[in-house]
Design a protein around this motif. Structure first.
Motif, PDB file in Angstrom:
ATOM      1  N   LEU A 339       0.846  -1.201   0.000  1.00  0.00           N
ATOM      2  CA  LEU A 339       0.000   0.000   0.000  1.00  0.00           C
ATOM      3  C   LEU A 339       0.882   1.252   0.000  1.00  0.00           C
ATOM      4  CD1 LEU A 339      -2.641  -1.027   2.694  1.00  0.00           C
ATOM      5  CD2 LEU A 339      -3.031  -0.860   0.225  1.00  0.00           C
ATOM      6  N   ARG A 340       1.846   1.252   0.886  1.00  0.00           N
ATOM      7  CA  ARG A 340       2.725   2.415   1.020  1.00  0.00           C
ATOM      8  C   ARG A 340       3.560   2.626  -0.243  1.00  0.00           C
ATOM      9  NH1 ARG A 340       6.096   5.124  -0.025  1.00  0.00           N
ATOM     10  NH2 ARG A 340       7.850   5.932   1.168  1.00  0.00           N
ATOM     11  N   GLU A 341       4.093   1.538  -0.780  1.00  0.00           N
ATOM     12  CA  GLU A 341       5.001   1.673  -1.926  1.00  0.00           C
ATOM     13  C   GLU A 341       4.267   1.976  -3.222  1.00  0.00           C
ATOM     14  OE1 GLU A 341       7.282  -1.914  -1.575  1.00  0.00           O
ATOM     15  OE2 GLU A 341       8.484  -1.088   0.060  1.00  0.00           O
ATOM     16  N   GLY A 389       5.394   9.250   3.318  1.00  0.00           N
ATOM     17  CA  GLY A 389       6.834   9.004   3.389  1.00  0.00           C
ATOM     18  C   GLY A 389       7.349   8.714   4.765  1.00  0.00           C
ATOM     19  N   HIS A 390       8.625   9.094   4.935  1.00  0.00           N
ATOM     20  CA  HIS A 390       9.422   8.588   6.045  1.00  0.00           C
ATOM     21  C   HIS A 390       9.291   9.528   7.247  1.00  0.00           C
ATOM     22  CE1 HIS A 390      10.729   6.499   2.500  1.00  0.00           C
ATOM     23  NE2 HIS A 390      11.206   7.614   1.994  1.00  0.00           N
ATOM     24  N   PHE A 391       8.095   9.532   7.803  1.00  0.00           N
ATOM     25  CA  PHE A 391       7.712  10.432   8.896  1.00  0.00           C
ATOM     26  C   PHE A 391       8.710  10.343  10.053  1.00  0.00           C
ATOM     27  CE2 PHE A 391       5.087  11.810  12.439  1.00  0.00           C
ATOM     28  CZ  PHE A 391       4.129  12.659  11.901  1.00  0.00           C
ATOM     29  N   ILE A 396       9.257  13.962   4.342  1.00  0.00           N
ATOM     30  CA  ILE A 396       7.942  13.783   3.734  1.00  0.00           C
ATOM     31  C   ILE A 396       8.030  14.044   2.230  1.00  0.00           C
ATOM     32  CG2 ILE A 396       5.591  14.755   3.621  1.00  0.00           C
ATOM     33  CD1 ILE A 396       6.085  13.037   6.116  1.00  0.00           C
ATOM     34  N   HIS A 397       7.414  13.144   1.456  1.00  0.00           N
ATOM     35  CA  HIS A 397       7.218  13.421   0.029  1.00  0.00           C
ATOM     36  C   HIS A 397       5.900  14.194  -0.043  1.00  0.00           C
ATOM     37  CE1 HIS A 397      10.688  11.101  -0.735  1.00  0.00           C
ATOM     38  NE2 HIS A 397      10.162   9.991  -0.269  1.00  0.00           N
ATOM     39  N   PHE A 398       6.046  15.507  -0.065  1.00  0.00           N
ATOM     40  CA  PHE A 398       4.862  16.376  -0.004  1.00  0.00           C
ATOM     41  C   PHE A 398       4.407  16.651  -1.447  1.00  0.00           C
ATOM     42  CE2 PHE A 398       2.457  20.276   0.419  1.00  0.00           C
ATOM     43  CZ  PHE A 398       1.657  19.977   1.518  1.00  0.00           C
ATOM     44  N   ALA A 435      15.564  16.041   0.572  1.00  0.00           N
ATOM     45  CA  ALA A 435      15.922  15.131   1.667  1.00  0.00           C
ATOM     46  C   ALA A 435      16.540  13.842   1.166  1.00  0.00           C
ATOM     47  CB  ALA A 435      14.675  14.808   2.487  1.00  0.00           C
ATOM     48  N   GLU A 436      16.047  13.348   0.026  1.00  0.00           N
ATOM     49  CA  GLU A 436      16.488  12.025  -0.430  1.00  0.00           C
ATOM     50  C   GLU A 436      17.032  12.018  -1.841  1.00  0.00           C
ATOM     51  OE1 GLU A 436      14.306   8.353   1.529  1.00  0.00           O
ATOM     52  OE2 GLU A 436      13.098   9.270  -0.023  1.00  0.00           O
ATOM     53  N   HIS A 437      16.449  12.786  -2.722  1.00  0.00           N
ATOM     54  CA  HIS A 437      16.680  12.533  -4.148  1.00  0.00           C
ATOM     55  C   HIS A 437      17.786  13.380  -4.751  1.00  0.00           C
ATOM     56  CE1 HIS A 437      12.253  11.072  -4.038  1.00  0.00           C
ATOM     57  NE2 HIS A 437      13.081  10.191  -3.547  1.00  0.00           N
ATOM     58  N   GLY A 438      18.335  14.305  -4.007  1.00  0.00           N
ATOM     59  CA  GLY A 438      19.466  15.082  -4.492  1.00  0.00           C
ATOM     60  C   GLY A 438      19.047  16.318  -5.277  1.00  0.00           C
TER      61      GLY A 438
END
Ligand code: FAD
Ligand code: ZN
Length: 486
Positions: A339-341, A389-391, A396-398, A435-438
């Motif tokens: 569900l999350r992915e 996302g990674h709360f 957060i992927h906003f 935060a994650e993707h550069g």
């Protein structure tokens, strides 16, 4: 060993380069045919399309160094590429060669006592996870692209994912590196030491640098004890603030066993249920937000399900959460993760989206989601907030989905405006707009706007020192303009 460079006609250097590379690597590994190159030129989100002189596929570190030396001699830029799954255009070429690392894919050594695995950059992440697993160990980097992204790309972008809460991100999982520098020298930094106070921690220059300082071709990675018991729950709560209270409780009650704490806004689950075939609603009613919490332990007899159930029952009794389902089998746990992915794919199917990959201090993450949701809704009534996302990491992927019925192109026209709105709120909370993707191509302007000017100056100084000709991934991260060098 190097080919002799003889200046000739304007396009001579390129022709000579390709000939020299084909002689050394074999013509089959210097691709210039558009069909053969197509897969390397496309980009994950369809935001960019590469234009490349060739795709070059070395198989050994010496071949990588050879390619760099030959390119340098002719001032031709190099764009390293791993699995090409990056989300910010980092491996997109603009006239340079694409250096594909996929053939450097050996697992060189696994040392169970030192708890390390030594791999080459082109190893697919999943292959590394599986090798560790076969040895009864865990390599904890885990993300949805793990079946195709490569270790080199993961390290160059300092990838995070779903296990950061417990094990840290890629930066935290590396003990040593081998790197080909922009002048063709090789740095043999493949140390497996856990203690080494002999000066600067040089590997950190390359981790998360998105190539711009050197080409990673080998790494010593940390391994951990493999989880032997697991408990996963899908939880409904009223708001992000309730999710934050739950996080505090699980941290206090489960300590180190808490290895995942992912959040989905109500809208995110709605679209997964709408668009993804075969998914099942995990809870009877709809809620304002959802948490996927996971406890793991290397102890096979740890009663994690019992502990999680007790903690959730107390949270329910005190109104912190509204409902929860505990996974009763590995299949059910997998279904919760599914569900999350599935959120990014479901969002794609829902129409146009404007994305933000941001982090704030964990203590501010609920404030951020609420403030940003309100600001976006005020600016464009009907906009739908797909925050997930990674709360537990404050990341957060906003993402924003277009208002129903609105033209997609018209919505995407708001891209810059929403970026400003959201990133200003993030900056106001001491957060990061990537935060994650550069940074890649996509966030160069944002980097200049939000990064501390002294930090930017230091970054430029390092780039100038290590790659004065701007040969490595030109146009990315720091460069304002882009385009090939020289
Ligand atoms: P590429 O996309 O090929 O390259 C990425 C960058 O690294 C480029 O700048 C490239 O030039 C450089 N590079 C590649 N190889 C090397 C090398 N050997 N040496 C130096 N530089 C190199 N990220 C997260 O952090 N968390 C997530 O949860 C997450 N989920 C994702 C889910 C999906 C479905 C997708 C598609 C991506 C996700 N990502 C996530 C982003 C992911 O981290 C990156 O896509 C991945 O780490 C990049 O690896 P790659 O091998 O595909 O690199
Ligand atoms: Zn993520």
């Amino acid at each position: 060993m190097n080919a002799v460079v003889t200046p000739s006609s304007p396009d001579g250097p390129a022709t000579e380069l390709l000939a020299a590379l084909a002689r050394r690597l074999g013509a089959a590994h210097v691709l210039t045919d558009p069909d053969a190159m197509a897969g390397y030129l496309a980009e994950q989100r369809g935001l960019y399309r590469s234009r490349a002189l060739a795709v070059v596929r070395p198989a050994t570190p010496e071949e990588v160094a050879f390619v760099v030396t030959e390119c340098r001699a002719r001032r031709i830029g190099i764009v390293p590429q791993g699995g090409n799954t990056g989300l910010v255009g980092g491996s997109v070429a603009n006239g340079e060669i694409i250096l594909s690392l996929g053939r450097l894919n050996r697992i060189r050594e696994l040392d169970p006592v030192n708890a390390t695995i030594t791999v080459e950059a082109g190893c697919v992440l999943k292959t590394v996870q599986e090798a560790a697993d076969r040895a009864g160990r865990l390599f904890p980097l885990a993300l949805a692209a793990e079946g195709s992204c490569q270790i080199g790309g993961n390290l160059a972008t300092n990838a995070g994912g779903t296990n950061v809460l417990r094990y840290g991100n890629a930066r935290d999982l590396v003990l040593g590196l081998e790197v080909v520098l922009a002048d063709g020298r090789i740095w043999h930094g493949l140390s497996g030491l856990r203690k080494d106070n002999t000066g600067y921690d040089l590997k950190q220059l390359f981790l998360g640098s998105e190539v711009s300082l050197g080409i990673i071709y080998g790494a010593v990675l940390k391994l951990f004890r493999k989880p032997r018991s697991r408990a996963t729950a899908f939880i409904g709560c009223a708001s992000p603030h309730h999710a934050l209270r739950l996080l505090e409780r699980l941290q206090a009650g489960a300590g180190d066993a808490l290895s995942g704490f992912e959040f989905m806004a109500g809208f995110a689950l709605d679209i997964v249920l709408r668009h993804m075939p075969g998914v099942v609603r995990p809870l009877a009613a709809a809620h304002g937000g959802y948490v996927l919490a996971e406890l793991t332990s290397p102890d096979p007899d740890a009663d994690l399900a019992g502990r999680l159930e007790m903690l959730l029952a107390a949270a329910l009794a005190e109104g912190v959460i509204e409902d929860a389902a505990l996974g009763r089998s590995e299949a059910q746990n997998r279904a919760f993760w599914q569900l999350r992915e599935s959120v990014p794919e479901a969002q794609k199917r829902e129409g146009g989206s404007i994305k933000h990959d941001v982090s704030v201090p964990v203590s501010r993450v609920a404030d951020f989601i609420e403030a940003a949701s309100q600001a976006c809704t005020e600016r464009l009534p009907g906009i739908r907030v797909c925050a997930f996302g990674h709360f537990g990491d404050g990341n957060i992927h906003f993402n924003l989905s277009q208002p129903e019925g609105m033209d997609k192109a018209e919505f995407l026209g708001f891209w810059g405006e929403f970026n400003r709105l959201v990133h200003d709120i993030v900056a106001g909370m001491g957060g990061s707009m990537s935060a994650e993707h550069g940074i890649g191509l996509l966030k160069r302007e944002e980097l200049r706007r939000y990064k501390d000017p002294v930090a930017l100056e230091l970054m430029r100084t390092l780039k100038q020192a290590l790659d004065p000709l701007n040969l490595l991934n030109p146009g990315k991260v720091l460069d304002p303009g882009g385009g090939p060098p020289g």
